[in-house]
Write a protein that holds these residues in place. Structure first.
Motif, PDB file in Angstrom:
ATOM      1  N   LYS A  34      36.296  13.623  16.647  1.00  0.00           N
ATOM      2  CA  LYS A  34      36.746  13.213  17.978  1.00  0.00           C
ATOM      3  C   LYS A  34      37.028  14.433  18.848  1.00  0.00           C
ATOM      4  N   ALA A  35      37.666  15.440  18.272  1.00  0.00           N
ATOM      5  CA  ALA A  35      37.945  16.674  19.015  1.00  0.00           C
ATOM      6  C   ALA A  35      36.659  17.351  19.449  1.00  0.00           C
ATOM      7  N   HIS A  36      35.683  17.391  18.565  1.00  0.00           N
ATOM      8  CA  HIS A  36      34.393  18.023  18.874  1.00  0.00           C
ATOM      9  C   HIS A  36      33.662  17.260  19.975  1.00  0.00           C
ATOM     10  N   GLU A  37      33.593  15.951  19.859  1.00  0.00           N
ATOM     11  CA  GLU A  37      32.885  15.153  20.865  1.00  0.00           C
ATOM     12  C   GLU A  37      33.573  15.229  22.219  1.00  0.00           C
ATOM     13  N   THR A  38      34.904  15.174  22.217  1.00  0.00           N
ATOM     14  CA  THR A  38      35.652  15.253  23.477  1.00  0.00           C
ATOM     15  C   THR A  38      35.431  16.594  24.159  1.00  0.00           C
ATOM     16  N   GLN A  39      35.352  17.658  23.357  1.00  0.00           N
ATOM     17  CA  GLN A  39      35.197  18.995  23.931  1.00  0.00           C
ATOM     18  C   GLN A  39      33.876  19.155  24.666  1.00  0.00           C
ATOM     19  N   GLN A  40      32.857  18.411  24.276  1.00  0.00           N
ATOM     20  CA  GLN A  40      31.557  18.519  24.936  1.00  0.00           C
ATOM     21  C   GLN A  40      31.651  18.114  26.408  1.00  0.00           C
ATOM     22  N   ASP A  41      32.493  17.146  26.704  1.00  0.00           N
ATOM     23  CA  ASP A  41      32.710  16.724  28.092  1.00  0.00           C
ATOM     24  C   ASP A  41      33.816  17.534  28.764  1.00  0.00           C
ATOM     25  N   TRP A  42      34.867  17.822  27.998  1.00  0.00           N
ATOM     26  CA  TRP A  42      36.029  18.530  28.548  1.00  0.00           C
ATOM     27  C   TRP A  42      35.640  19.912  29.076  1.00  0.00           C
ATOM     28  N   LYS A  43      34.747  20.612  28.384  1.00  0.00           N
ATOM     29  CA  LYS A  43      34.376  21.959  28.804  1.00  0.00           C
ATOM     30  C   LYS A  43      33.592  21.966  30.118  1.00  0.00           C
ATOM     31  N   LEU A  44      32.976  20.827  30.465  1.00  0.00           N
ATOM     32  CA  LEU A  44      32.199  20.732  31.703  1.00  0.00           C
ATOM     33  C   LEU A  44      33.036  20.317  32.902  1.00  0.00           C
ATOM     34  N   LEU A  45      34.272  19.906  32.641  1.00  0.00           N
ATOM     35  CA  LEU A  45      35.156  19.473  33.722  1.00  0.00           C
ATOM     36  C   LEU A  45      35.561  20.676  34.567  1.00  0.00           C
ATOM     37  N   ASP A  46      35.563  20.509  35.877  1.00  0.00           N
ATOM     38  CA  ASP A  46      35.989  21.602  36.749  1.00  0.00           C
ATOM     39  C   ASP A  46      37.408  22.031  36.397  1.00  0.00           C
ATOM     40  N   ILE A  47      37.660  23.323  36.487  1.00  0.00           N
ATOM     41  CA  ILE A  47      38.970  23.843  36.136  1.00  0.00           C
ATOM     42  C   ILE A  47      40.063  23.212  37.005  1.00  0.00           C
ATOM     43  N   GLU A  48      39.737  22.901  38.251  1.00  0.00           N
ATOM     44  CA  GLU A  48      40.744  22.267  39.114  1.00  0.00           C
ATOM     45  C   GLU A  48      41.156  20.910  38.557  1.00  0.00           C
ATOM     46  N   ASP A  49      40.201  20.184  37.977  1.00  0.00           N
ATOM     47  CA  ASP A  49      40.517  18.874  37.408  1.00  0.00           C
ATOM     48  C   ASP A  49      41.355  19.005  36.143  1.00  0.00           C
ATOM     49  N   ARG A  50      41.107  20.047  35.374  1.00  0.00           N
ATOM     50  CA  ARG A  50      41.926  20.264  34.184  1.00  0.00           C
ATOM     51  C   ARG A  50      43.353  20.640  34.569  1.00  0.00           C
ATOM     52  N   SER A 117      25.653  40.736  37.958  1.00  0.00           N
ATOM     53  CA  SER A 117      26.103  40.837  36.573  1.00  0.00           C
ATOM     54  C   SER A 117      27.605  40.575  36.535  1.00  0.00           C
ATOM     55  N   PHE A 118      27.999  39.804  35.550  1.00  0.00           N
ATOM     56  CA  PHE A 118      29.414  39.440  35.463  1.00  0.00           C
ATOM     57  C   PHE A 118      29.746  38.964  34.054  1.00  0.00           C
ATOM     58  N   ILE A 119      31.044  38.828  33.803  1.00  0.00           N
ATOM     59  CA  ILE A 119      31.534  38.273  32.537  1.00  0.00           C
ATOM     60  C   ILE A 119      31.978  36.845  32.804  1.00  0.00           C
ATOM     61  N   SER A 120      31.419  35.916  32.045  1.00  0.00           N
ATOM     62  CA  SER A 120      31.816  34.518  32.123  1.00  0.00           C
ATOM     63  C   SER A 120      32.701  34.190  30.926  1.00  0.00           C
ATOM     64  N   TYR A 121      33.817  33.509  31.174  1.00  0.00           N
ATOM     65  CA  TYR A 121      34.754  33.179  30.107  1.00  0.00           C
ATOM     66  C   TYR A 121      34.561  31.722  29.704  1.00  0.00           C
ATOM     67  N   ASP A 122      33.758  31.526  28.669  1.00  0.00           N
ATOM     68  CA  ASP A 122      33.393  30.182  28.223  1.00  0.00           C
ATOM     69  C   ASP A 122      34.269  29.753  27.048  1.00  0.00           C
ATOM     70  N   PRO A 123      34.611  28.466  26.950  1.00  0.00           N
ATOM     71  CA  PRO A 123      35.425  27.998  25.827  1.00  0.00           C
ATOM     72  C   PRO A 123      34.671  28.099  24.510  1.00  0.00           C
ATOM     73  N   LEU A 124      35.417  28.253  23.420  1.00  0.00           N
ATOM     74  CA  LEU A 124      34.806  28.363  22.096  1.00  0.00           C
ATOM     75  C   LEU A 124      34.506  26.992  21.487  1.00  0.00           C
ATOM     76  N   ALA A 150      41.355  26.554  29.119  1.00  0.00           N
ATOM     77  CA  ALA A 150      40.129  27.339  28.985  1.00  0.00           C
ATOM     78  C   ALA A 150      38.920  26.466  28.652  1.00  0.00           C
ATOM     79  N   GLY A 151      39.152  25.171  28.381  1.00  0.00           N
ATOM     80  CA  GLY A 151      38.049  24.256  28.109  1.00  0.00           C
ATOM     81  C   GLY A 151      37.855  23.901  26.648  1.00  0.00           C
ATOM     82  N   ASN A 152      38.782  24.343  25.801  1.00  0.00           N
ATOM     83  CA  ASN A 152      38.747  23.991  24.391  1.00  0.00           C
ATOM     84  C   ASN A 152      39.495  22.675  24.160  1.00  0.00           C
ATOM     85  N   THR A 153      39.335  22.101  22.979  1.00  0.00           N
ATOM     86  CA  THR A 153      40.221  21.042  22.530  1.00  0.00           C
ATOM     87  C   THR A 153      41.047  21.559  21.365  1.00  0.00           C
ATOM     88  N   VAL A 154      42.141  20.855  21.071  1.00  0.00           N
ATOM     89  CA  VAL A 154      43.150  21.377  20.154  1.00  0.00           C
ATOM     90  C   VAL A 154      43.438  20.388  19.035  1.00  0.00           C
TER      91      VAL A 154
END
Length: 455
Positions: A34-50, A117-124, A150-154
């Protein structure tokens, strides 16, 4: 024969609060999935929405503050006034990351020959938190909130004796509107933890706990090539120099040792006092400690109460008695009954004694006389642990000049070592590695991805 249940027992009166069933392997599998499946959508949510959800999380903490505080007090014995303060600190944490997460996670532009060129901070991905009982809400929240933003689930594996807090924390996040699967509690034993960390869907581990637990988790994580953040024990030094203003700072110095009945990794445990002020300090410190109000944890006036479990009091007394055999002297305390351990002051303390070398997790203050300022700093640095050091002196410039002489993760002048959402928190040496809170904390469980766009 291993039990498939865990019990929550009130340490003040020994009464059983509740018995909980451990998760079966199938329940663990469903929870991780459940955590893995939820994270697939959660990481795509705009940071403002989180971050918008943090406002509701803070409001839910406020609405249920008394309920949460009483639960943690009943489960691990914390004085109720301190439990309430812990919930309020969690609200401050939510407010900080609601305001700052978007900026903290923003891409970092790097000037190169590329068009961009830039550094993107993507969730693990899914992050496992293994958390202790001494701050049942704060320790979890300071890990979970930035990790989620950061877009991870816990997934939370909490200490067994605060299982009620563990489950209500999951309900807290769900009541605040976080999608189910963002924050889930696992009621599992230590044997199950190894297979959970090995699961390919678990990307990293954060542990706050003992040095022994940290070594074990690091071993398992390393074997599975998983990142981990470890916040382990401490035996923080509190340096009190001849020019310290005791009238101004004594309450802070006492609180640095006795808050949470001494059950804090960042508490002052070794008081290193310059010779010229030693006698005056000891007299004032003993008087203040002796005046602390003992009592029932749910009484708002109580300052000192029981430890979280009777075995913790047994361990503490052994450390003191072993130190006495090596020449230490007890001024007050060293009285134990069940989970209660009286505030204790030990003098004639030298390196090689347990109360100098080890973490004492309870209301025990080891007092060490330093010949001069240089000797005080040398004694403070003489530790295998490295969470923090505090210095009390009017000469703040000299204290600042000596920062590099202390390897610890924190250096506080005229204040007790404490965690703050705005500042990084963590240790060195056997106190662990990695950082929580602030920008460093929210980036710990991100993939710092290099992006290079050529013309």
């Amino acid at each position: 024969m291993k039990s498939n249940t865990i019990k929550s027992i009130n340490p003040f009166n020994g009464e059983l609060i509740k018995t909980y069933e451990l998760f079966t392997d199938k329940t663990v599998e469903n929870t991780v999935n459940k955590a893995h499946e939820t994270q697939q959508d959660w990481k795509l949510l705009d940071i403002e929405d989180r971050t918008e959800l943090l406002a509701e999380l803070s409001d839910t903490l406020l609405k249920n503050k008394q309920i949460y505080a009483e639960l943690m007090t009943n489960e691990m014995g914390k004085p109720i006034s301190q439990s309430i303060a812990e919930i309020e600190k969690c609200m401050f944490l939510c407010d900080f990351y609601e305001t700052n997460s978007e900026e903290l996670l923003s891409d970092e532009i790097i000037d190169t020959e590329a068009e961009e060129s830039f550094i993107s901070y993507d969730p693990l991905g899914v992050i496992l938190g293994v958390m202790p009982w001494n701050y049942p809400f704060w320790q979890v929240m300071r890990f979970a909130v930035p990790t989620l933003m950061a877009g991870n689930t816990v997934l939370l594996k909490h200490a067994a004796n605060v299982s009620g807090c563990a489950l209500i924390l999951q309900k807290l996040f769900e009541d605040a509107g976080f999608p189910k699967g963002c924050f889930q509690t696992l009621l599992v034993n230590h044997n199950q933890i190894e297979s959970i960390i090995a699961d390919s869907r678990i990307k990293a581990v954060s542990l706050t706990g003992s040095e022994k637990a940290g070594r074990k988790i690091a071993e398992i994580a390393g074997r599975n090539l998983k990142k981990c953040v470890l916040e382990l024990g401490g035996n923080n030094a509190c340096i009190v120099l001849n020019d310290a203003d005791l009238d101004k700072h004594l309450d802070t110095i006492v609180n640095a040792r006795m808050q949470n009945t001494g059950q804090s990794c960042i508490a002052a445990k070794r008081f290193i006092v310059e010779a010229g002020i030693y006698d005056v300090f000891l007299e004032k410190f003993q008087k203040k400690v002796s005046s602390l109000k003992h009592g029932e944890p749910l009484n708002s006036k109580t300052q000192i109460t029981v430890l979280a479990r009777p075995d913790l009091a047994d361990d503490l007394q052994k450390q003191i008695n072993d130190s006495i055999e090596k020449g230490a002297k007890v001024i007050i305390g060293n009285i134990k009954k069940d989970a209660y351990f009286a505030p204790t002051i030990v003098t004639n303390v030298t390196p090689g004694m347990p109360v100098f070398d080890e973490e004492t997790f309870g209301p025990v203050a080891a007092i060490i006389k330093a010949k001069d300022v240089d000797d005080a700093y040398e004694l403070a640095a003489n530790s295998k642990l490295g969470l923090g050091t505090m210095i009390f002196s009017k000469n703040t410039n000299d204290a600042i000049d000596r920062i590099s002489s202390i390897e610890d993760g924190a250096f506080f002048v005229n204040e007790l070592v404490k965690s703050d959402p705005r500042l990084p928190f963590g240790g060195t040496k056997n106190s662990g590695y990695g950082r929580e809170l602030s920008r460093e904390g929210i980036l710990e469980f991100t993939n710092k991805k290099t992006v290079y766009v050529s013309k």
